[in-house]
Design a protein around this motif. Sequence first.
Motif, short mmCIF file in Angstrom:
data_model
loop_
_atom_site.label_atom_id
_atom_site.label_comp_id
_atom_site.label_asym_id
_atom_site.label_seq_id
_atom_site.Cartn_x
_atom_site.Cartn_y
_atom_site.Cartn_z
N LEU A 56 0.88 -1.17 0.00
CA LEU A 56 0.00 0.00 0.00
C LEU A 56 0.91 1.22 0.00
O LEU A 56 1.68 1.43 0.94
CB LEU A 56 -0.89 -0.01 1.25
CG LEU A 56 -1.69 -1.31 1.46
CD1 LEU A 56 -2.43 -1.28 2.79
CD2 LEU A 56 -2.67 -1.53 0.31
N ILE A 57 0.86 1.95 -1.08
CA ILE A 57 1.78 3.09 -1.25
C ILE A 57 0.97 4.38 -1.16
O ILE A 57 0.01 4.58 -1.90
CB ILE A 57 2.49 3.00 -2.61
CG1 ILE A 57 3.32 1.70 -2.65
CG2 ILE A 57 3.38 4.22 -2.85
CD1 ILE A 57 3.80 1.33 -4.03
N TYR A 58 1.36 5.20 -0.23
CA TYR A 58 0.61 6.44 0.00
C TYR A 58 1.38 7.63 -0.56
O TYR A 58 2.58 7.77 -0.35
CB TYR A 58 0.36 6.64 1.49
CG TYR A 58 -0.34 5.48 2.16
CD1 TYR A 58 -1.55 5.00 1.65
CD2 TYR A 58 0.21 4.85 3.27
CE1 TYR A 58 -2.19 3.93 2.26
CE2 TYR A 58 -0.43 3.78 3.89
CZ TYR A 58 -1.63 3.32 3.38
OH TYR A 58 -2.26 2.26 3.97
N ILE A 59 0.65 8.49 -1.23
CA ILE A 59 1.26 9.70 -1.79
C ILE A 59 0.47 10.91 -1.30
O ILE A 59 -0.76 10.92 -1.35
CB ILE A 59 1.28 9.63 -3.33
CG1 ILE A 59 2.18 8.48 -3.79
CG2 ILE A 59 1.76 10.96 -3.92
CD1 ILE A 59 2.10 8.17 -5.26
N HIS A 60 1.22 11.88 -0.84
CA HIS A 60 0.59 13.10 -0.33
C HIS A 60 0.84 14.22 -1.33
O HIS A 60 1.99 14.59 -1.58
CB HIS A 60 1.21 13.42 1.04
CG HIS A 60 0.76 14.72 1.63
ND1 HIS A 60 1.44 15.36 2.63
CD2 HIS A 60 -0.32 15.50 1.36
CE1 HIS A 60 0.82 16.49 2.94
NE2 HIS A 60 -0.25 16.59 2.19
N ARG A 61 -0.23 14.76 -1.93
CA ARG A 61 -0.06 15.84 -2.91
C ARG A 61 -0.68 17.14 -2.46
O ARG A 61 -0.08 18.20 -2.57
CB ARG A 61 -0.70 15.43 -4.25
CG ARG A 61 0.08 14.35 -4.96
CD ARG A 61 0.17 14.58 -6.46
NE ARG A 61 0.95 13.50 -7.06
CZ ARG A 61 0.39 12.46 -7.68
NH1 ARG A 61 -0.92 12.39 -7.84
NH2 ARG A 61 1.15 11.50 -8.17
N ALA A 62 -1.94 17.09 -1.98
CA ALA A 62 -2.63 18.33 -1.62
C ALA A 62 -2.22 18.74 -0.21
O ALA A 62 -2.17 17.92 0.70
CB ALA A 62 -4.14 18.12 -1.69
N GLU A 63 -1.94 20.01 -0.03
CA GLU A 63 -1.39 20.48 1.24
C GLU A 63 -2.30 20.28 2.45
O GLU A 63 -1.83 20.14 3.56
CB GLU A 63 -1.04 21.98 1.13
CG GLU A 63 0.32 22.22 0.49
CD GLU A 63 1.06 23.34 1.19
OE1 GLU A 63 0.40 24.34 1.52
OE2 GLU A 63 2.28 23.20 1.41
N THR A 64 -3.62 20.29 2.22
CA THR A 64 -4.52 20.15 3.36
C THR A 64 -5.36 18.87 3.28
O THR A 64 -6.44 18.79 3.85
CB THR A 64 -5.47 21.36 3.46
OG1 THR A 64 -6.16 21.46 2.20
CG2 THR A 64 -4.72 22.64 3.74
N SER A 65 -4.86 17.87 2.57
CA SER A 65 -5.66 16.65 2.42
C SER A 65 -5.91 15.98 3.76
O SER A 65 -5.04 15.93 4.63
CB SER A 65 -4.95 15.69 1.46
OG SER A 65 -3.65 15.42 1.91
N ASP A 66 -7.10 15.46 3.91
CA ASP A 66 -7.53 14.84 5.17
C ASP A 66 -8.04 13.45 4.81
O ASP A 66 -9.18 13.30 4.38
CB ASP A 66 -8.64 15.72 5.77
CG ASP A 66 -8.96 15.30 7.20
OD1 ASP A 66 -8.24 14.47 7.77
OD2 ASP A 66 -9.96 15.82 7.74
N ALA A 67 -7.21 12.46 4.96
CA ALA A 67 -7.56 11.13 4.47
C ALA A 67 -8.09 10.23 5.58
O ALA A 67 -7.60 10.27 6.71
CB ALA A 67 -6.33 10.48 3.83
N ILE A 68 -9.10 9.47 5.23
CA ILE A 68 -9.60 8.44 6.16
C ILE A 68 -9.58 7.12 5.41
O ILE A 68 -10.20 6.98 4.35
CB ILE A 68 -11.04 8.75 6.64
CG1 ILE A 68 -11.09 10.14 7.27
CG2 ILE A 68 -11.50 7.68 7.63
CD1 ILE A 68 -12.50 10.57 7.66
#
Lengths: 427, 252
Positions: free
Chosen positions: A166-178
């Motif tokens: 499971l590879i996670y990528i963070h792009r948006a500065e305020t992303s709120d992932a659940i």
Amino acid sequence: MAEAKPKDDRTAARLAGLSFANEGWQAPARGDALARLTAMGVPGRRDEYWRYTDPASFNAPEAMAASTAGDGDDRPVFEGIDRLKLVFVDGVFDAAASDPLALDHVEISLLGAAQSDIHWARDLYGVLEARGQVPVKRPFAALGTAFATEGVLLRVTGAVPKPVALIYIHRAETSDAILHHCIRVEPGAEVTILESGPAAARLTKVMEVDVAEGGRFHHIRAQGPDHERRACTHIFARVAGKGLFKSFTLTANGVMTRNEAVIELVGDDAVAHVAGAAVGDGRFHHDDTVFVTHQGQACESRQVFKKVLKNGATGVFQGKILVKPGAQKTDGYQISQSLLLDDDSVFLAKPELEIYADDVKCSHGSTSGAIDETALFYLRSRGVPLKAAQSLLVLAFLAEAIQEIENEEIAEDIQQLLEAWLARHEH
Amino acid sequence: MLEIKNLHVKLEDEDKVILKGVNLTVEAGKVHAIMGPNGSGKSTLSYVLSGRGGYVVTDGSATMDGHELLGMEPEERAAAGLFLAFQYPVEIPGVGNMTFLRTALNAQRKARGEDEISAGDFLKLVREKAKALKIDADMMKRPVNVGFSGGEKKRNEILQMAILEPKMCILDETDSGLDVDALKLVSDGVNALRDAGRSFLVITHYQRLLDHITPDVVHIMANGRIVKTGGPELALEVEKNGYADLLDAEAV
């Protein structure tokens, strides 16, 4: 009582920004989870298990902006390892970036896409999370069950030939992932799950793992190296007779990380190992909260948590072994240690044992200390320069946790990540 | 090789003076022994020479091949060719013996501007040297000195010496805690390293070690100074009459 009103307000505020999608096969579980969450409320500093970690940023209605940057020259983890890649960008599955959902001996579906009834998942989704709410409340786990629309559902039916990553990528500065993942390891089956990468500015995650008789589950996770990450993650595991559950987490950097692991050994002769190596420099708060319940007989559990802290970094460990009546021949082990590289860093540890059986072996230890000056001099007297000697001793300190990774190739990868981190963060 | 002049040393944390003007010259290729009663400052001398913290040099100098040692970091002294065989070798859990040796050797080579040794050559070197000291492969795989017996620890010190090939070797009570067979093994290891370009400073309480490692010069240290210097016969005299006679004679 005095806190009830503000707690209700905080909970209402937290829920206001979320949309509740109560449809499909998960609907009953979601409804129950929302009811659980509303009843217990989001945590405050007065809650016993939140004394050392401020839940404010998890309670906030919106995620704080977080840069996606790490230390600059860090490389992607597990790069050279043959694995099935499942990519999530800011908590949303990215089919184009992922491999096809096909691999021998494992059925892979997505939480968002699986609209038809998946019986095994219906029996698991939110079930272990709900069991894990007693005796310690875990509001953000209930939130994960109630509101996650993304995640993977894996049913492992045999020996899976390569790790599922499971590879996670963070792009948006305020992303709120659940995210909410469910993994069912059928009798005698075996799988390795890898997790890596910064998931979002804020991540709330639940992973439920149900290991059936003789099943074997391996989990290796690398959190980081993003500095401004806020993550509250939970693993709920139930291990049947002769089953094996092993989870290792490397955490590098992160202003606020809380990793909870709630493991129940329900059958006889089951094994659960949960380990963590965390390295933090400066604005770093890392919390491992672990609860292992021995219910079956002759089960073995190990908790091995090591933290290297410098420049005012904070580490927290709250670990419990509960041995239920009748869980004879239990072999429980717990160690939590910190290496404080300066006077400004802090380690807060709360080891707990609660034992209701009389024929058990449970050992636990917690230490906090600086680099051993005698060992440092010994290394230097043989020509090893100061910084290299310090790194060698830091790696030696972390070794017991790294040794919990069975796969040598993966362990080597983690070791190299740590070496690179230490090189970047030399004194 | 090693020249110590008027060395005065006190403890960092308290006003206790340990060395009170040590003068000592060890020529290239020679073996000097220092004997002396407990508390005479023998071990302090070895620590100060190798750069251990906790001591303050208040006067004097110590040079190796004309280079001042006392301002150097411990690793610089090692790269320059100084080696201390510890009285109590340190256990380092989590660091493999092989990793340790290879890191040390390569660090020294790098500091001297030499290429790193290849993995193959290193393995060959270690095998050869370990065999002579009866150190088995299992000991090499274990963490540094962890679970080693007293004799194994001392043999491991000599192995490090054999691999790092220092010019100036200081042996701090290498005989302590050794049985007769281990003493023979360790001494043979040291004797094998004796050559015209290498010097030894052997610190010991007992004549016993000097039966195996024959010194060229024997010094008696007491109360922070070298009080008497002589040939190997001086060690025998100590063995026979103890330090008291010698020291009384000095006092007169």
